[in-house]
Design a protein around this motif. Structure first.
Motif, PDB file in Angstrom:
ATOM      1  N   GLN A  27     -14.168  28.625 -24.860  1.00 21.24           N
ATOM      2  CA  GLN A  27     -15.548  29.127 -24.834  1.00 21.24           C
ATOM      3  C   GLN A  27     -16.112  29.222 -23.421  1.00 21.24           C
ATOM      4  O   GLN A  27     -17.191  29.783 -23.231  1.00 21.24           O
ATOM      5  N   LEU A  28     -15.407  28.667 -22.448  1.00 23.47           N
ATOM      6  CA  LEU A  28     -15.896  28.648 -21.069  1.00 23.47           C
ATOM      7  C   LEU A  28     -15.377  29.892 -20.353  1.00 23.47           C
ATOM      8  O   LEU A  28     -14.264  29.919 -19.841  1.00 23.47           O
ATOM      9  N   THR A  29     -16.201  30.928 -20.323  1.00 20.71           N
ATOM     10  CA  THR A  29     -15.760  32.227 -19.821  1.00 20.71           C
ATOM     11  C   THR A  29     -15.502  32.206 -18.326  1.00 20.71           C
ATOM     12  O   THR A  29     -14.495  32.717 -17.845  1.00 20.71           O
ATOM     13  N   GLY A  30     -16.414  31.642 -17.567  1.00 23.36           N
ATOM     14  CA  GLY A  30     -16.232  31.598 -16.114  1.00 23.36           C
ATOM     15  C   GLY A  30     -15.282  30.489 -15.717  1.00 23.36           C
ATOM     16  O   GLY A  30     -15.371  29.368 -16.228  1.00 23.36           O
ATOM     17  N   ARG A  31     -14.391  30.771 -14.791  1.00 22.77           N
ATOM     18  CA  ARG A  31     -13.416  29.778 -14.327  1.00 22.77           C
ATOM     19  C   ARG A  31     -13.415  29.754 -12.803  1.00 22.77           C
ATOM     20  O   ARG A  31     -13.328  30.801 -12.153  1.00 22.77           O
ATOM     21  N   THR A  32     -13.498  28.553 -12.257  1.00 24.03           N
ATOM     22  CA  THR A  32     -13.415  28.361 -10.809  1.00 24.03           C
ATOM     23  C   THR A  32     -12.457  27.212 -10.549  1.00 24.03           C
ATOM     24  O   THR A  32     -12.641  26.125 -11.098  1.00 24.03           O
ATOM     25  N   ALA A  33     -11.451  27.445  -9.733  1.00 27.82           N
ATOM     26  CA  ALA A  33     -10.455  26.426  -9.417  1.00 27.82           C
ATOM     27  C   ALA A  33     -10.404  26.212  -7.916  1.00 27.82           C
ATOM     28  O   ALA A  33     -10.097  27.139  -7.165  1.00 27.82           O
ATOM     29  N   HIS A  34     -10.723  24.998  -7.483  1.00 21.51           N
ATOM     30  CA  HIS A  34     -10.518  24.605  -6.095  1.00 21.51           C
ATOM     31  C   HIS A  34      -9.062  24.146  -5.931  1.00 21.51           C
ATOM     32  O   HIS A  34      -8.244  24.379  -6.803  1.00 21.51           O
ATOM     33  N   ARG A  35      -8.757  23.512  -4.840  1.00 21.81           N
ATOM     34  CA  ARG A  35      -7.388  23.047  -4.622  1.00 21.81           C
ATOM     35  C   ARG A  35      -6.977  22.096  -5.744  1.00 21.81           C
ATOM     36  O   ARG A  35      -7.717  21.172  -6.091  1.00 21.81           O
ATOM     37  N   VAL A  36      -5.813  22.343  -6.316  1.00 26.13           N
ATOM     38  CA  VAL A  36      -5.292  21.496  -7.396  1.00 26.13           C
ATOM     39  C   VAL A  36      -3.981  20.870  -6.943  1.00 26.13           C
ATOM     40  O   VAL A  36      -3.340  21.331  -5.999  1.00 26.13           O
ATOM     41  N   ASN A  37      -3.591  19.813  -7.632  1.00 23.77           N
ATOM     42  CA  ASN A  37      -2.398  19.074  -7.224  1.00 23.77           C
ATOM     43  C   ASN A  37      -1.110  19.622  -7.815  1.00 23.77           C
ATOM     44  O   ASN A  37      -0.030  19.281  -7.342  1.00 23.77           O
ATOM     45  N   ASP A  38      -1.207  20.433  -8.849  1.00 29.84           N
ATOM     46  CA  ASP A  38       0.011  20.961  -9.468  1.00 29.84           C
ATOM     47  C   ASP A  38      -0.297  22.293 -10.135  1.00 29.84           C
ATOM     48  O   ASP A  38      -1.456  22.662 -10.349  1.00 29.84           O
ATOM     49  N   GLU A  39       0.769  23.010 -10.452  1.00 31.07           N
ATOM     50  CA  GLU A  39       0.608  24.325 -11.070  1.00 31.07           C
ATOM     51  C   GLU A  39       0.027  24.237 -12.464  1.00 31.07           C
ATOM     52  O   GLU A  39      -0.676  25.137 -12.916  1.00 31.07           O
TER      53      GLU A  39
ATOM     54  N   MET B  98      -4.377  25.623 -16.412  1.00 25.41           N
ATOM     55  CA  MET B  98      -5.476  25.254 -17.300  1.00 25.41           C
ATOM     56  C   MET B  98      -6.686  26.151 -17.069  1.00 25.41           C
ATOM     57  O   MET B  98      -7.448  26.425 -17.992  1.00 25.41           O
ATOM     58  N   ALA B  99      -6.855  26.588 -15.823  1.00 23.59           N
ATOM     59  CA  ALA B  99      -8.011  27.435 -15.504  1.00 23.59           C
ATOM     60  C   ALA B  99      -7.742  28.902 -15.762  1.00 23.59           C
ATOM     61  O   ALA B  99      -8.581  29.605 -16.342  1.00 23.59           O
ATOM     62  N   PHE B 100      -6.566  29.400 -15.343  1.00 22.24           N
ATOM     63  CA  PHE B 100      -6.344  30.843 -15.339  1.00 22.24           C
ATOM     64  C   PHE B 100      -5.165  31.306 -16.183  1.00 22.24           C
ATOM     65  O   PHE B 100      -4.952  32.510 -16.302  1.00 22.24           O
ATOM     66  N   GLY B 101      -4.401  30.392 -16.719  1.00 20.08           N
ATOM     67  CA  GLY B 101      -3.202  30.803 -17.443  1.00 20.08           C
ATOM     68  C   GLY B 101      -3.467  31.724 -18.606  1.00 20.08           C
ATOM     69  O   GLY B 101      -2.662  32.602 -18.920  1.00 20.08           O
ATOM     70  N   ASP B 102      -4.634  31.569 -19.262  1.00 21.82           N
ATOM     71  CA  ASP B 102      -4.930  32.378 -20.439  1.00 21.82           C
ATOM     72  C   ASP B 102      -5.802  33.586 -20.135  1.00 21.82           C
ATOM     73  O   ASP B 102      -6.064  34.398 -21.027  1.00 21.82           O
ATOM     74  N   ILE B 103      -6.291  33.729 -18.896  1.00 19.41           N
ATOM     75  CA  ILE B 103      -7.178  34.864 -18.604  1.00 19.41           C
ATOM     76  C   ILE B 103      -6.720  35.677 -17.403  1.00 19.41           C
ATOM     77  O   ILE B 103      -6.922  36.896 -17.374  1.00 19.41           O
ATOM     78  N   ALA B 104      -6.150  35.053 -16.377  1.00 19.05           N
ATOM     79  CA  ALA B 104      -5.755  35.772 -15.157  1.00 19.05           C
ATOM     80  C   ALA B 104      -4.536  35.092 -14.561  1.00 19.05           C
ATOM     81  O   ALA B 104      -4.646  34.301 -13.609  1.00 19.05           O
ATOM     82  N   PRO B 105      -3.344  35.377 -15.090  1.00 20.81           N
ATOM     83  CA  PRO B 105      -2.129  34.713 -14.584  1.00 20.81           C
ATOM     84  C   PRO B 105      -1.901  34.923 -13.091  1.00 20.81           C
ATOM     85  O   PRO B 105      -1.325  34.053 -12.425  1.00 20.81           O
ATOM     86  N   ASP B 106      -2.329  36.061 -12.555  1.00 15.90           N
ATOM     87  CA  ASP B 106      -2.129  36.317 -11.127  1.00 15.90           C
ATOM     88  C   ASP B 106      -2.899  35.335 -10.253  1.00 15.90           C
ATOM     89  O   ASP B 106      -2.517  35.083  -9.101  1.00 15.90           O
ATOM     90  N   ALA B 107      -3.986  34.779 -10.800  1.00 14.49           N
ATOM     91  CA  ALA B 107      -4.803  33.850 -10.015  1.00 14.49           C
ATOM     92  C   ALA B 107      -4.174  32.474  -9.906  1.00 14.49           C
ATOM     93  O   ALA B 107      -4.586  31.684  -9.049  1.00 14.49           O
TER      94      ALA B 107
ATOM     95  N   ASP C  64     -12.861  35.349 -14.477  1.00 11.92           N
ATOM     96  CA  ASP C  64     -13.495  35.341 -15.795  1.00 11.92           C
ATOM     97  C   ASP C  64     -12.548  35.985 -16.785  1.00 11.92           C
ATOM     98  O   ASP C  64     -11.424  36.356 -16.447  1.00 11.92           O
ATOM     99  N   SER C  65     -13.015  36.139 -18.016  1.00  7.74           N
ATOM    100  CA  SER C  65     -12.141  36.625 -19.080  1.00  7.74           C
ATOM    101  C   SER C  65     -11.737  38.083 -18.903  1.00  7.74           C
ATOM    102  O   SER C  65     -10.870  38.569 -19.625  1.00  7.74           O
ATOM    103  N   SER C  66     -12.347  38.798 -17.956  1.00  4.29           N
ATOM    104  CA  SER C  66     -11.960  40.193 -17.730  1.00  4.29           C
ATOM    105  C   SER C  66     -10.608  40.309 -17.030  1.00  4.29           C
ATOM    106  O   SER C  66     -10.030  41.392 -16.975  1.00  4.29           O
TER     107      SER C  66
END
Length: 451
Positions: free
Chosen positions: A346-358, A363-372, A391-393
């Motif tokens: 339900q959380l349409t907007g996604r913002t990911a800062h530096r993460v420790n693992d892929e 979790m943030a972009f795998g289902d909406i923007a794999p390239d990100a 976002d979901s677009s």
């Protein structure tokens, strides 16, 4: 001649110094002129080398043969507009028959090298018209927000994009959002910018900070409710569900669906209500969502299910009632238990800062923007605040929020403390202040303080 040479050397030295120390000033004084000349001179050959030309039309070939003239060469997209900006250039192109906007997007990196620009992005404005936005320097290295930004209801400028444009957090377009990032990645600064941008607006802020309130506690004068432990958070979320249900009753009573009422006046959410009946919108900021989902015994498991259920209900139904979620965390995967993936969907907007693992980036972009995902895991540790927003677009941008110190955010919240609305459902959870202005804010419930 000697004087002219000295002046030329001084100008070159000044340009080099500005480019090194003040790239924004260099761009506005020297860079923009050189870039415009470079684009105009190289345009035809660059388009041809990047495969962005089409053969001449048959009638032009026939006319050239009939007139015994040289055969015309390939044709590049026509330039409709070439204009400078504070960070780069905007090139608007009219595509030739047979060309596609994807062709320009695929050649963006080659255009960047050919025109000696820092970055190139493109987007289709309408059929046959593409806007190419070029940046002349690294605008994210030292973020400087424009002096003037667009001001609209529930639309907050929070960061700068890599193409030089402003990144807005628009709650009416994207009601709920998720922000991920490892420790020291810049989530707190992003959150401060968000609160500072919302503070001057007519909106109620509700904070849930289970780290004993250390992140949101200093900003408490602008919050209508604050919770610093999971038990209080469960009560706050239940109160928000009650407010949501009451708001829907107000909307239902004011829908005005008679046959003679124009479609535009039929109420479907709080923004369709008259001003005197419209409830105050509410933004709920959850600082560390994992603390709400973890449990160690049966009692805590019941509380956890109650919290997640309330969050899911608010995410599914809260938009029309003017309740928006802003959830932050280091990880937000299925290991946090049942209901988490339903909430994330339900959380349409996604913002990911530096993460420790892929996995965290997935979790943030795998289902909406794999390239990100690849862009998110490539953020260097020294670039705090750099993030990928999508976002979901399926579209995504590289952004960075300007550094806002805690003192600056506190001053803004204190300055606009008079805008903090009193919500009856959340009155027991409003931070209580002592008579002394210098006294610390208590996160205890007002009701318990009265006892």
């Amino acid at each position: 001649m000697t004087g002219f040479t000295v002046a030329l050397v001084l100008v070159a030295a000044a340009a080099g110094l500005l480019r090194w120390r003040r790239p924004a000033w260099y761009w506005l004084t020297f860079g923009v002129t050189l870039a415009v000349v470079r684009v105009l001179v190289r345009y035809g050959s660059v388009m041809d080398a990047c495969g962005l030309t089409v053969p001449p039309a048959r009638w032009r070939l026939a006319l050239a043969r009939a007139a015994n003239r040289p055969i015309p060469g390939p044709r590049a997209p026509r330039i409709l507009r070439l204009g400078p900006t504070r960070t780069g250039l905007i090139l608007r192109l009219k595509l030739r028959p047979g060309q596609d906007a994807f062709d320009v997007a695929a050649a963006s990196d080659r255009l960047r090298h050919s025109f000696s620009m820092y970055g190139v992005t493109s987007r289709e404005l309408r059929s046959g018209v593409v806007e190419v936005r070029m940046t002349g320097y690294d605008v994210l290295k030292r973020v400087q927000m424009p002096a003037k930004t667009e001001t609209q209801t529930m639309r907050v400028p929070v960061a700068l994009r890599q193409n030089g444009s402003v990144h807005y957090r628009d709650y009416r377009a994207i009601p709920h959002a998720l922000t991920l990032g490892a420790t020291e990645s810049g989530k707190s600064v992003y959150q401060r910018n968000l609160v500072a941008g919302l503070a001057p607006m007519d909106v109620a802020l509700v904070g849930i900070d289970c780290k004993q309130g250390v992140e949101l506690f200093p900003l408490a004068r602008r919050f209508s409710a604050l919770a610093d432990d999971p038990d209080t958070a469960a009560d706050v979320l239940d109160a928000l569900v009650v407010r949501m249900e009451r708001t829907y009753q107000v909307i239902r009573a004011q829908q005005r669906i008679a046959a003679d009422v124009p479609d535009a006046e039929i109420a479907a959410d709080i923004w369709d209500l008259p001003d005197h009946l419209r409830p105050v919108p509410v933004v709920v900021l959850v600082d560390e969502v994992a603390e709400l989902a973890l449990y160690a015994n049966k009692e805590e498991e019941k509380r956890r299910d109650r919290i997640i259920t309330a969050l899911v209900r608010l995410a599914q139904l809260g938009r029309a009632a003017g309740i928006y979620l802003e959830i932050c965390g280091q990880r937000f995967g299925s290991e946090l238990g049942k209901g988490i993936t339903m909430l994330r969907a339900q959380l349409t907007g996604r913002t990911a800062h530096r993460v420790n693992d892929e996995t965290s980036a997935n979790m943030a972009f795998g289902d909406i923007a794999p390239d990100a995902v690849l862009a998110a895991i490539q953020i260097p540790a020294e670039m705090r605040g750099l993030a990928i927003a999508g976002d979901s677009s399926g579209g995504w941008h590289r952004i960075r929020a300007p550094h806002t110190s805690l003192r600056q955010a506190v001053n803004i919240c204190n300055r606009h403390a008079d805008r903090t609305p009193d919500l009856p459902e959340l009155a027991p959870f409003r931070p209580a202040f002592s008579a002394s202005a210098a006294a610390p804010v208590s996160l205890a419930k007002a009701s318990s303080a009265a006892v």
